[in-house]
Design an enzyme around this catalytic site. Structure first.
Site, PDB file in Angstrom:
ATOM      1  N   LYS A  13       0.838  -1.218   0.000  1.00 20.21           N
ATOM      2  CA  LYS A  13       0.000   0.000   0.000  1.00 20.21           C
ATOM      3  C   LYS A  13       0.864   1.256   0.000  1.00 20.21           C
ATOM      4  O   LYS A  13       0.680   2.161  -0.810  1.00 20.21           O
ATOM      5  CB  LYS A  13      -0.928   0.027   1.235  1.00 20.21           C
ATOM      6  CG  LYS A  13      -1.818  -1.186   1.383  1.00 20.21           C
ATOM      7  CD  LYS A  13      -2.689  -1.107   2.613  1.00 20.21           C
ATOM      8  CE  LYS A  13      -1.953  -1.180   3.933  1.00 20.21           C
ATOM      9  NZ  LYS A  13      -1.326  -2.474   4.236  1.00 20.21           N
ATOM     10  N   ARG A  84     -10.104   0.229   8.059  1.00 21.53           N
ATOM     11  CA  ARG A  84      -9.763  -1.198   8.115  1.00 21.53           C
ATOM     12  C   ARG A  84     -10.927  -2.057   8.568  1.00 21.53           C
ATOM     13  O   ARG A  84     -10.796  -3.274   8.672  1.00 21.53           O
ATOM     14  CB  ARG A  84      -8.599  -1.414   9.087  1.00 21.53           C
ATOM     15  CG  ARG A  84      -7.344  -0.795   8.582  1.00 21.53           C
ATOM     16  CD  ARG A  84      -6.140  -1.282   9.342  1.00 21.53           C
ATOM     17  NE  ARG A  84      -5.046  -0.421   8.984  1.00 21.53           N
ATOM     18  CZ  ARG A  84      -3.830  -0.836   8.725  1.00 21.53           C
ATOM     19  NH1 ARG A  84      -3.531  -2.096   8.800  1.00 21.53           N
ATOM     20  NH2 ARG A  84      -2.888   0.021   8.394  1.00 21.53           N
ATOM     21  N   ARG A 123      11.964  -5.956   4.995  1.00 23.94           N
ATOM     22  CA  ARG A 123      11.737  -4.512   4.796  1.00 23.94           C
ATOM     23  C   ARG A 123      12.667  -3.719   5.720  1.00 23.94           C
ATOM     24  O   ARG A 123      12.855  -4.062   6.875  1.00 23.94           O
ATOM     25  CB  ARG A 123      10.288  -4.144   5.126  1.00 23.94           C
ATOM     26  CG  ARG A 123      10.065  -2.633   5.154  1.00 23.94           C
ATOM     27  CD  ARG A 123       8.611  -2.260   5.165  1.00 23.94           C
ATOM     28  NE  ARG A 123       7.892  -2.707   6.337  1.00 23.94           N
ATOM     29  CZ  ARG A 123       6.580  -2.555   6.506  1.00 23.94           C
ATOM     30  NH1 ARG A 123       5.855  -1.959   5.594  1.00 23.94           N
ATOM     31  NH2 ARG A 123       5.988  -2.992   7.587  1.00 23.94           N
ATOM     32  N   ARG A 156      11.299  -2.009  11.144  1.00 24.06           N
ATOM     33  CA  ARG A 156      10.183  -1.524  11.956  1.00 24.06           C
ATOM     34  C   ARG A 156       9.972  -2.460  13.136  1.00 24.06           C
ATOM     35  O   ARG A 156      10.149  -3.663  13.006  1.00 24.06           O
ATOM     36  CB  ARG A 156       8.908  -1.460  11.094  1.00 24.06           C
ATOM     37  CG  ARG A 156       8.500  -0.047  10.775  1.00 24.06           C
ATOM     38  CD  ARG A 156       7.419   0.018   9.746  1.00 24.06           C
ATOM     39  NE  ARG A 156       6.162  -0.635  10.138  1.00 24.06           N
ATOM     40  CZ  ARG A 156       5.048  -0.569   9.412  1.00 24.06           C
ATOM     41  NH1 ARG A 156       5.031   0.115   8.295  1.00 24.06           N
ATOM     42  NH2 ARG A 156       3.943  -1.174   9.803  1.00 24.06           N
ATOM     43  N   ARG A 167      -0.698  -9.392  12.916  1.00 23.09           N
ATOM     44  CA  ARG A 167      -1.261  -8.390  11.986  1.00 23.09           C
ATOM     45  C   ARG A 167      -2.018  -9.088  10.859  1.00 23.09           C
ATOM     46  O   ARG A 167      -3.058  -8.623  10.413  1.00 23.09           O
ATOM     47  CB  ARG A 167      -0.134  -7.501  11.425  1.00 23.09           C
ATOM     48  CG  ARG A 167       0.405  -6.525  12.462  1.00 23.09           C
ATOM     49  CD  ARG A 167       1.807  -6.059  12.130  1.00 23.09           C
ATOM     50  NE  ARG A 167       1.904  -5.282  10.920  1.00 23.09           N
ATOM     51  CZ  ARG A 167       3.046  -5.095  10.243  1.00 23.09           C
ATOM     52  NH1 ARG A 167       4.168  -5.663  10.677  1.00 23.09           N
ATOM     53  NH2 ARG A 167       3.064  -4.344   9.164  1.00 23.09           N
TER      54      ARG A 167
HETATM   55  P1  AP5 Z   1       4.909  -1.582   1.952  1.00 20.29           P
HETATM   56  O1  AP5 Z   1       4.588  -0.699   0.803  1.00 20.29           O
HETATM   57  O2  AP5 Z   1       5.644  -0.994   3.114  1.00 20.29           O
HETATM   58  O3  AP5 Z   1       3.590  -2.378   2.409  1.00 20.29           O
HETATM   59  P2  AP5 Z   1       2.309  -1.868   3.214  1.00 20.29           P
HETATM   60  O4  AP5 Z   1       1.122  -2.569   2.638  1.00 20.29           O
HETATM   61  O5  AP5 Z   1       2.264  -0.379   3.264  1.00 20.29           O
HETATM   62  O6  AP5 Z   1       2.654  -2.533   4.607  1.00 20.29           O
HETATM   63  P3  AP5 Z   1       2.516  -1.993   6.099  1.00 20.29           P
HETATM   64  O7  AP5 Z   1       3.270  -3.003   6.940  1.00 20.29           O
HETATM   65  O8  AP5 Z   1       2.956  -0.586   6.247  1.00 20.29           O
HETATM   66  O9  AP5 Z   1       1.003  -2.131   6.325  1.00 20.29           O
HETATM   67  P4  AP5 Z   1       0.273  -2.267   7.679  1.00 20.29           P
HETATM   68  O10 AP5 Z   1      -1.115  -2.112   7.245  1.00 20.29           O
HETATM   69  O11 AP5 Z   1       0.570  -3.493   8.464  1.00 20.29           O
HETATM   70  O12 AP5 Z   1       0.958  -1.146   8.574  1.00 20.29           O
HETATM   71  P5  AP5 Z   1       0.570   0.343   8.903  1.00 20.29           P
HETATM   72  O13 AP5 Z   1       1.819   1.123   9.003  1.00 20.29           O
HETATM   73  O14 AP5 Z   1      -0.488   0.839   7.994  1.00 20.29           O
HETATM   74  O15 AP5 Z   1       5.755  -2.822   1.357  1.00 20.29           O
HETATM   75  C1  AP5 Z   1       6.251  -3.834   2.218  1.00 20.29           C
HETATM   76  C2  AP5 Z   1       7.633  -4.297   1.711  1.00 20.29           C
HETATM   77  O16 AP5 Z   1       7.498  -4.927   0.457  1.00 20.29           O
HETATM   78  C3  AP5 Z   1       8.650  -3.171   1.507  1.00 20.29           C
HETATM   79  O17 AP5 Z   1       9.914  -3.640   1.852  1.00 20.29           O
HETATM   80  C4  AP5 Z   1       8.587  -2.874  -0.013  1.00 20.29           C
HETATM   81  O18 AP5 Z   1       9.822  -2.403  -0.491  1.00 20.29           O
HETATM   82  C5  AP5 Z   1       8.241  -4.246  -0.568  1.00 20.29           C
HETATM   83  N1  AP5 Z   1       7.345  -4.201  -1.714  1.00 20.29           N
HETATM   84  C6  AP5 Z   1       6.227  -3.425  -1.850  1.00 20.29           C
HETATM   85  N2  AP5 Z   1       5.613  -3.679  -3.016  1.00 20.29           N
HETATM   86  C7  AP5 Z   1       6.345  -4.652  -3.615  1.00 20.29           C
HETATM   87  C8  AP5 Z   1       6.206  -5.358  -4.853  1.00 20.29           C
HETATM   88  N3  AP5 Z   1       5.167  -5.122  -5.698  1.00 20.29           N
HETATM   89  N4  AP5 Z   1       7.121  -6.296  -5.172  1.00 20.29           N
HETATM   90  C9  AP5 Z   1       8.142  -6.562  -4.322  1.00 20.29           C
HETATM   91  N5  AP5 Z   1       8.345  -5.940  -3.131  1.00 20.29           N
HETATM   92  C10 AP5 Z   1       7.445  -4.994  -2.789  1.00 20.29           C
HETATM   93  O19 AP5 Z   1      -0.098   0.198  10.348  1.00 20.29           O
HETATM   94  C11 AP5 Z   1       0.713  -0.133  11.473  1.00 20.29           C
HETATM   95  C12 AP5 Z   1      -0.144  -0.232  12.733  1.00 20.29           C
HETATM   96  O20 AP5 Z   1      -0.835   1.028  12.968  1.00 20.29           O
HETATM   97  C13 AP5 Z   1      -1.290  -1.257  12.700  1.00 20.29           C
HETATM   98  O21 AP5 Z   1      -0.828  -2.563  13.012  1.00 20.29           O
HETATM   99  C14 AP5 Z   1      -2.224  -0.685  13.778  1.00 20.29           C
HETATM  100  O22 AP5 Z   1      -1.754  -0.939  15.067  1.00 20.29           O
HETATM  101  C15 AP5 Z   1      -2.136   0.819  13.519  1.00 20.29           C
HETATM  102  N6  AP5 Z   1      -3.140   1.259  12.547  1.00 20.29           N
HETATM  103  C16 AP5 Z   1      -2.898   1.684  11.274  1.00 20.29           C
HETATM  104  N7  AP5 Z   1      -4.064   1.950  10.639  1.00 20.29           N
HETATM  105  C17 AP5 Z   1      -5.052   1.694  11.528  1.00 20.29           C
HETATM  106  C18 AP5 Z   1      -6.473   1.739  11.468  1.00 20.29           C
HETATM  107  N8  AP5 Z   1      -7.122   2.121  10.370  1.00 20.29           N
HETATM  108  N9  AP5 Z   1      -7.192   1.414  12.565  1.00 20.29           N
HETATM  109  C19 AP5 Z   1      -6.569   1.042  13.698  1.00 20.29           C
HETATM  110  N10 AP5 Z   1      -5.230   0.924  13.818  1.00 20.29           N
HETATM  111  C20 AP5 Z   1      -4.479   1.258  12.750  1.00 20.29           C
END
Ligand code: AP5
Length: 210
Positions: A13, A84, A123, A156, A167
């Site tokens: 994402k 979410r 990552r 991270r 997760r």
């Molecule tokens: P990346 O682009 O970083 O993936 P992502 O989907 O953004 O993953 P996140 O881990 O950030 O998502 P998340 O939803 O768990 O965490 P968030 O920070 O939102 O890519 C991942 C890796 O793959 C990278 O190394 C990249 O280089 C590689 N990659 C990407 N695309 C690729 C491809 N096509 N091919 C090959 N490699 C690729 O949330 C963290 C925490 O915040 C949650 O656990 C929760 O506690 C809280 N939180 C966030 N949002 C909410 C909500 N709405 N409600 C309640 N709590 C929330």
């Protein structure tokens, strides 16, 4: 255009939101990044959300609704990581209605669990500017150093095998009803996010053009 990027942790994402921001000029609103900044700053919000994030649990809906409302833009945006669940989606609709705005597309980035584990365990992110790399797929030019700002690259805290697994479970529990919510509105687009970065972007672009 107002877009939601939805998908499992590691579906890419954040990576695609950066490209969409560059190409379409839409504001990238990453709730995860916003919350991590609050934690880093030891703000009152940060102190409340820290333990949820460390465990890989969702932060309570009311808390994140208040945070996100402060970041919406009337100029077009990409929401990354919000909503979410259906409760968050309903709160978002109410806020957008008041602003005379609406979501145009809900892009569901579908990805396999094996891909998620590989992406998240390898990552690395910049401690200073938050730029995201992958040790094999998208390595920095110089090991351990951010291409964009020269900052230190680290893992991270929630990218440990145990927290990734939690997760993933949280995602499975919450996702089906939310996907159905946007499907019923005719806004759901499914994209195979197991492919490489450029292929995934081309698919998203194609869907948005449609
Ligand atoms: P990346 O682009 O970083 O993936 P992502 O989907 O953004 O993953 P996140 O881990 O950030 O998502 P998340 O939803 O768990 O965490 P968030 O920070 O939102 O890519 C991942 C890796 O793959 C990278 O190394 C990249 O280089 C590689 N990659 C990407 N695309 C690729 C491809 N096509 N091919 C090959 N490699 C690729 O949330 C963290 C925490 O915040 C949650 O656990 C929760 O506690 C809280 N939180 C966030 N949002 C909410 C909500 N709405 N409600 C309640 N709590 C929330």
């Amino acid at each position: 255009m107002n877009i939601i990027l939805f998908g499992a942790p590691g579906s890419g994402k954040g990576t695609q939101a950066v490209v969409l921001n560059e190409r379409l000029g839409l504001k990238h609103i990453s709730l995860g990044d916003i919350l991590r900044k609050e934690v880093k700053d030891n703000s009152p919000v940060g102190l409340k959300v820290k333990s949820y994030m460390e465990r890989g649990e969702l932060v309570p809906d009311d808390l994140v609704a208040a945070v996100i409302a402060n970041h919406l833009s009337t100029e077009g945006f990409i929401l990354d990581g919000y909503p979410r669940n259906v409760a968050q989606a309903e709160k978002l609709e109410a806020v957008l209605r008041n602003l005379n705005l609406a979501i145009d597309s809900f892009v569901y980035m579908e990805v396999a669990k094996d891909t998620v584990i590989d992406r998240l365990t390898k990552r690395i992110v910049c401690k200073t500017c938050g730029s995201v790399y992958h040790l094999r797929n998208m390595p920095p030019r110089q090991e351990g150093v951010c291409d964009s700002c020269g900052g230190e690259l680290i893992q991270r805290k929630d990218d440990t095998p145990e927290v990734i697994s939690n997760r993933w479970e949280v995602f499975l529990r919450e996702s089906a009803k939310l996907i159905d919510f946007y499907d019923k509105q005719g806004k759901l687009f499914r994209v195979d996010a197991n492919k490489d970065k450029d292929a995934v972007f081309e698919k998203i672009k194609l869907k948005l053009n449609e």
